[in-house]
Design a protein around this motif. Structure first.
Motif, PDB file in Angstrom:
ATOM      1  N   UNK A   1       0.828  -1.203   0.000  1.00  0.00           N
ATOM      2  CA  UNK A   1       0.000   0.000   0.000  1.00  0.00           C
ATOM      3  C   UNK A   1       0.863   1.255   0.000  1.00  0.00           C
ATOM      4  N   UNK A   2       1.891   1.281   0.823  1.00  0.00           N
ATOM      5  CA  UNK A   2       2.790   2.440   0.852  1.00  0.00           C
ATOM      6  C   UNK A   2       3.596   2.545  -0.433  1.00  0.00           C
ATOM      7  N   UNK A   3       3.919   1.414  -1.010  1.00  0.00           N
ATOM      8  CA  UNK A   3       4.654   1.424  -2.274  1.00  0.00           C
ATOM      9  C   UNK A   3       3.811   2.043  -3.383  1.00  0.00           C
ATOM     10  N   UNK A   4       2.494   1.774  -3.343  1.00  0.00           N
ATOM     11  CA  UNK A   4       1.605   2.351  -4.340  1.00  0.00           C
ATOM     12  C   UNK A   4       1.380   3.841  -4.091  1.00  0.00           C
ATOM     13  N   UNK A   5       1.283   4.235  -2.802  1.00  0.00           N
ATOM     14  CA  UNK A   5       1.065   5.642  -2.479  1.00  0.00           C
ATOM     15  C   UNK A   5       2.309   6.491  -2.719  1.00  0.00           C
ATOM     16  N   UNK A   6       3.486   5.877  -2.654  1.00  0.00           N
ATOM     17  CA  UNK A   6       4.752   6.613  -2.833  1.00  0.00           C
ATOM     18  C   UNK A   6       5.578   5.908  -3.898  1.00  0.00           C
ATOM     19  N   UNK A   7       5.243   6.114  -5.170  1.00  0.00           N
ATOM     20  CA  UNK A   7       5.983   5.434  -6.248  1.00  0.00           C
ATOM     21  C   UNK A   7       7.409   5.948  -6.324  1.00  0.00           C
ATOM     22  N   UNK A   8       8.337   5.151  -6.833  1.00  0.00           N
ATOM     23  CA  UNK A   8       9.732   5.592  -6.951  1.00  0.00           C
ATOM     24  C   UNK A   8       9.866   6.736  -7.942  1.00  0.00           C
ATOM     25  N   UNK A   9      10.898   7.548  -7.760  1.00  0.00           N
ATOM     26  CA  UNK A   9      11.102   8.719  -8.618  1.00  0.00           C
ATOM     27  C   UNK A   9      11.415   8.318 -10.047  1.00  0.00           C
ATOM     28  N   UNK A  10      12.163   7.228 -10.243  1.00  0.00           N
ATOM     29  CA  UNK A  10      12.539   6.786 -11.575  1.00  0.00           C
ATOM     30  C   UNK A  10      11.388   6.003 -12.201  1.00  0.00           C
ATOM     31  N   UNK A  11      11.112   6.261 -13.492  1.00  0.00           N
ATOM     32  CA  UNK A  11      10.023   5.582 -14.202  1.00  0.00           C
ATOM     33  C   UNK A  11      10.529   4.499 -15.145  1.00  0.00           C
ATOM     34  N   UNK A  12      11.804   4.190 -15.067  1.00  0.00           N
ATOM     35  CA  UNK A  12      12.363   3.189 -15.972  1.00  0.00           C
ATOM     36  C   UNK A  12      11.807   1.819 -15.635  1.00  0.00           C
ATOM     37  N   UNK A  13      11.545   1.035 -16.681  1.00  0.00           N
ATOM     38  CA  UNK A  13      10.976  -0.287 -16.494  1.00  0.00           C
ATOM     39  C   UNK A  13      11.967  -1.216 -15.820  1.00  0.00           C
ATOM     40  N   UNK A  14      13.235  -1.054 -16.154  1.00  0.00           N
ATOM     41  CA  UNK A  14      14.243  -1.938 -15.578  1.00  0.00           C
ATOM     42  C   UNK A  14      14.374  -1.718 -14.083  1.00  0.00           C
ATOM     43  N   UNK A  15      14.317  -0.432 -13.675  1.00  0.00           N
ATOM     44  CA  UNK A  15      14.436  -0.130 -12.254  1.00  0.00           C
ATOM     45  C   UNK A  15      13.234  -0.669 -11.480  1.00  0.00           C
ATOM     46  N   UNK A  16      12.052  -0.529 -12.084  1.00  0.00           N
ATOM     47  CA  UNK A  16      10.854  -1.027 -11.410  1.00  0.00           C
ATOM     48  C   UNK A  16      10.868  -2.537 -11.311  1.00  0.00           C
ATOM     49  N   UNK A  17      11.328  -3.184 -12.373  1.00  0.00           N
ATOM     50  CA  UNK A  17      11.369  -4.649 -12.338  1.00  0.00           C
ATOM     51  C   UNK A  17      12.381  -5.156 -11.334  1.00  0.00           C
ATOM     52  N   UNK A  18      13.515  -4.428 -11.208  1.00  0.00           N
ATOM     53  CA  UNK A  18      14.518  -4.841 -10.226  1.00  0.00           C
ATOM     54  C   UNK A  18      13.993  -4.689  -8.805  1.00  0.00           C
ATOM     55  N   UNK A  19      13.236  -3.601  -8.568  1.00  0.00           N
ATOM     56  CA  UNK A  19      12.635  -3.424  -7.243  1.00  0.00           C
ATOM     57  C   UNK A  19      11.618  -4.517  -6.943  1.00  0.00           C
ATOM     58  N   UNK A  20      10.836  -4.889  -7.983  1.00  0.00           N
ATOM     59  CA  UNK A  20       9.827  -5.921  -7.787  1.00  0.00           C
ATOM     60  C   UNK A  20      10.466  -7.268  -7.485  1.00  0.00           C
ATOM     61  N   UNK A  21      11.523  -7.610  -8.227  1.00  0.00           N
ATOM     62  CA  UNK A  21      12.193  -8.884  -7.977  1.00  0.00           C
ATOM     63  C   UNK A  21      12.886  -8.893  -6.624  1.00  0.00           C
ATOM     64  N   UNK A  22      13.467  -7.737  -6.237  1.00  0.00           N
ATOM     65  CA  UNK A  22      14.122  -7.656  -4.938  1.00  0.00           C
ATOM     66  C   UNK A  22      13.118  -7.800  -3.808  1.00  0.00           C
ATOM     67  N   UNK A  23      11.938  -7.177  -4.003  1.00  0.00           N
ATOM     68  CA  UNK A  23      10.894  -7.297  -2.991  1.00  0.00           C
ATOM     69  C   UNK A  23      10.419  -8.729  -2.860  1.00  0.00           C
ATOM     70  N   UNK A  24      10.310  -9.434  -4.031  1.00  0.00           N
ATOM     71  CA  UNK A  24       9.860 -10.817  -3.990  1.00  0.00           C
ATOM     72  C   UNK A  24      10.888 -11.705  -3.300  1.00  0.00           C
ATOM     73  N   UNK A  25      12.194 -11.433  -3.556  1.00  0.00           N
ATOM     74  CA  UNK A  25      13.244 -12.220  -2.903  1.00  0.00           C
ATOM     75  C   UNK A  25      13.233 -11.972  -1.403  1.00  0.00           C
ATOM     76  N   UNK A  26      13.022 -10.701  -1.023  1.00  0.00           N
ATOM     77  CA  UNK A  26      12.983 -10.384   0.400  1.00  0.00           C
ATOM     78  C   UNK A  26      11.819 -11.073   1.082  1.00  0.00           C
ATOM     79  N   UNK A  27      10.684 -11.141   0.381  1.00  0.00           N
ATOM     80  CA  UNK A  27       9.511 -11.784   0.962  1.00  0.00           C
ATOM     81  C   UNK A  27       9.741 -13.272   1.124  1.00  0.00           C
TER      82      UNK A  27
END
Length: 564
Positions: free
Chosen positions: A531-557
């Motif tokens: 929810x906080x991730x959706x309310x506060x999106x990252x400053x960079x809009x690059x697809x690669x950066x977003x995908x890396x954050x998503x994969x990192x979040x999944x690994x952390x989970x």
């Protein structure tokens, strides 16, 4: 005609000038004009005694004398028949171009006091300069903080003190101070609005309402938040009368306050367990959803006050030992009713050689912590009470039942038992540091104490503990009645983390239910994170950066669950 020492007469000057003329000797016109000119000369050269003339030039306009300032060339009427030198002195003191009126910027060094972050007051060398406006603000601050009447500034003692400390300061009247106090409130309100607007975190609100002795309903609203400097703030937003204690009225009053302050980033509302507060929170949850500011639809907005629940739990337990507590309370009240009785009691304390610097204190029956303090103090003076009963024959006549050995024994057990709850209440009620991360630890600690006391050999303490455990289970016995933020804040504490949560909930609710509760708490934390991730999106809009954050979040989970 003058006469010499020889007796001969010599003609005077006027007689020689008018010798040979007939008639009386009269002054000539030339002589008269000379005398008048001498008189005018004397008046014109009259020495000016006032020092104000050192700063002015004299100028005559239409026969009227004027004074012209040497610095700013201001024209001031200064005719001696109509004006004095007071206007001249006033202008000299206020003339902006007068070199003596210009402040050189030189401050005075003095030894002041500064308050550290830990609350300690230490001496420090500071600079000071006279500022009347600052002194007036400090007086208004004193009146507000010390709850003094406005007329305090007109008291003889205060005025004498100010004349001694700062003779050049002009003491304002009570009306001026009242305006200064209101202006100070407006200034602080603007600062707080700016702080709330630029605060990066969400705000947690606490509210309570009560009825005064005049039968007026009041409500207080307090905000708790962490500012951009990571400092915990506690600010009272409103203290106002309300129409009634109905939930809708309370909700509307809070809504009006939030609109006035421009606050909408709300995380939680902490209230007591009154049914009207449930209605108020439901009303506010709907408003937050309309403002699109509710986190997860306001699912965890409602937080029940921990200290209020503890108060309900302990009060149920104290009722089991009500007779013993009532006897000791009556004895304490009897001693405190008269100064002579209290003096005689202190003599009994000295005779019994009881080394305690505490004094007997009365309690409020609705506040169990005050009852704990009353019992904790009274049980230390048991021997003094026994001697006082022997010396005061009226005590037995006035009181129906005097404390017995059994009552004092029960009081000692109760003090030991309630000490844990008292320390818990003090810790949770603190406002200078964050306490939410300790809520789950405190709740589990209470559960362990109640289970241990339930198995006690003392039947009365065991019965009291069972009654308290029933009240405990009413609020914290089921996961459905607990706010998930209590578990999440404990998991985010680096001292406890997930392993501690799983271990404790399994001890509290059993292996099966505990594992389920721990899993629900983990899911709730990741739901809040998304929810906080959706309310506060990252400053960079690059697809690669977003995908890396998503994969990192999944690994952390995955790692989080794997090590859970």
């Amino acid at each position: 005609m003058s006469t010499t020492d020889d007796g001969e007469s010599n003609p005077s000057r006027n007689e020689l000038e008018h010798e040979g003329s007939s008639g009386p000797l009269l002054p000539s016109p030339t002589t008269q004009s000379c005398e008048e000119s001498d008189f005018v000369k004397k008046r014109g050269e009259y020495k000016k005694r006032s020092k104000a003339w050192d700063h002015f030039h004299v100028k005559h306009v239409n026969g009227v004398r004027h004074a012209i300032c040497k610095y700013c060339e201001k024209d001031i009427a200064a005719d001696p028949k109509s004006h004095g030198t007071t206007p001249l002195n006033t202008h000299v003191a206020k003339c902006p171009l007068n070199p003596k009126n210009k402040h050189t910027g030189q401050a005075t060094l003095c030894l002041g006091e500064t308050e550290t972050l830990e609350g300690e007051v230490k001496g420090a060398l500071i600079s000071w300069k006279f500022d009347a406006e600052t002194i007036r603000k400090s007086i208004a601050y004193m009146v507000i903080v010390d709850e003094l009447p406005f007329k305090h500034v007109e008291g003889r003692g205060f005025q004498y003190m100010m004349r001694t400390v700062c003779p050049s300061f002009r003491i304002p009247s009570r009306w001026t101070i009242s305006r200064d106090c209101y202006q100070l409130y407006l200034d602080e309100k603007i600062k707080l609005k700016h702080l709330l607007k630029n605060n990066s975190g969400r705000i947690c609100l606490t509210t309570d309402s009560w009825t005064s002795i005049q039968r007026i309903n009041y409500m207080c609203l307090t905000a708790h938040f962490i500012d951009n400097d990571w400092k915990l703030n506690k600010k009272i937003l409103n203290f106002c009368p309300i129409a009634s204690h109905k939930g809708t009225e309370v909700g509307k009053a809070i809504e009006k306050c939030l609109l006035e302050w421009g606050v909408d980033d709300i995380l939680t509302f902490t209230v007591d367990n009154a049914s009207s507060n449930d209605v108020a929170i439901s009303y506010l949850q709907g408003k937050l959803q309309n403002w699109e500011k509710a986190v997860l639809g306001g699912k965890w907005t409602h937080v029940r006050c921990v200290t209020h629940i503890v108060n309900l739990i302990v009060n149920d337990g104290i009722k089991k030992l009500g007779d013993s507590v009532d006897c000791i309370r009556a004895a304490v009240r009897y001693v405190r009713q008269s100064p002579s009785r209290l003096k005689k009691f202190k003599e009994c304390v000295e005779i019994e050689k009881i080394e305690s610097k505490r004094l007997l204190c009365l309690d409020v029956s609705t506040r169990w912590n005050s009852t704990y303090l009353m019992l904790d103090t009274a049980q230390r003076f048991e021997r003094a009470f026994e001697r006082f009963e022997e010396q005061d024959p009226y005590m037995l006549q006035e009181l129906e039942n005097l404390p017995t050995k059994s009552d004092w024994t029960k009081a000692r057990f109760l003090v030991i038992f309630l000490e844990n709850f008292y320390q818990l209440t003090v810790t949770v009620s603190s406002s200078k540091y964050v306490t939410s991360n300790n809520f789950f630890t405190d709740i589990s600690h209470i559960n362990g104490i109640l289970i241990e006391m339930t198995a006690s050999d003392n039947e009365e303490l065991s019965s009291m503990a069972r009654s308290m455990k029933e009240k405990y289970d009413k609020y914290w016995g089921k996961i459905e009645k607990m706010n998930m933020l209590i578990f999440i804040s404990s998991m985010l504490d680096p001292r406890t983390k997930v392993e501690y949560l799983e271990f404790v909930v399994c001890q509290m609710y059993g292996e099966s239910d505990g594992t389920t509760i721990a899993g629900l708490a983990k899911d709730a934390m990741f739901e809040l994170f998304n929810e906080y991730k959706m309310l506060n999106p990252p400053a960079s809009n690059s697809v690669s950066h977003a995908s890396s954050l998503s994969s990192e979040s999944q690994r952390s989970k995955t790692t989080f669950y794997g090590h859970g």
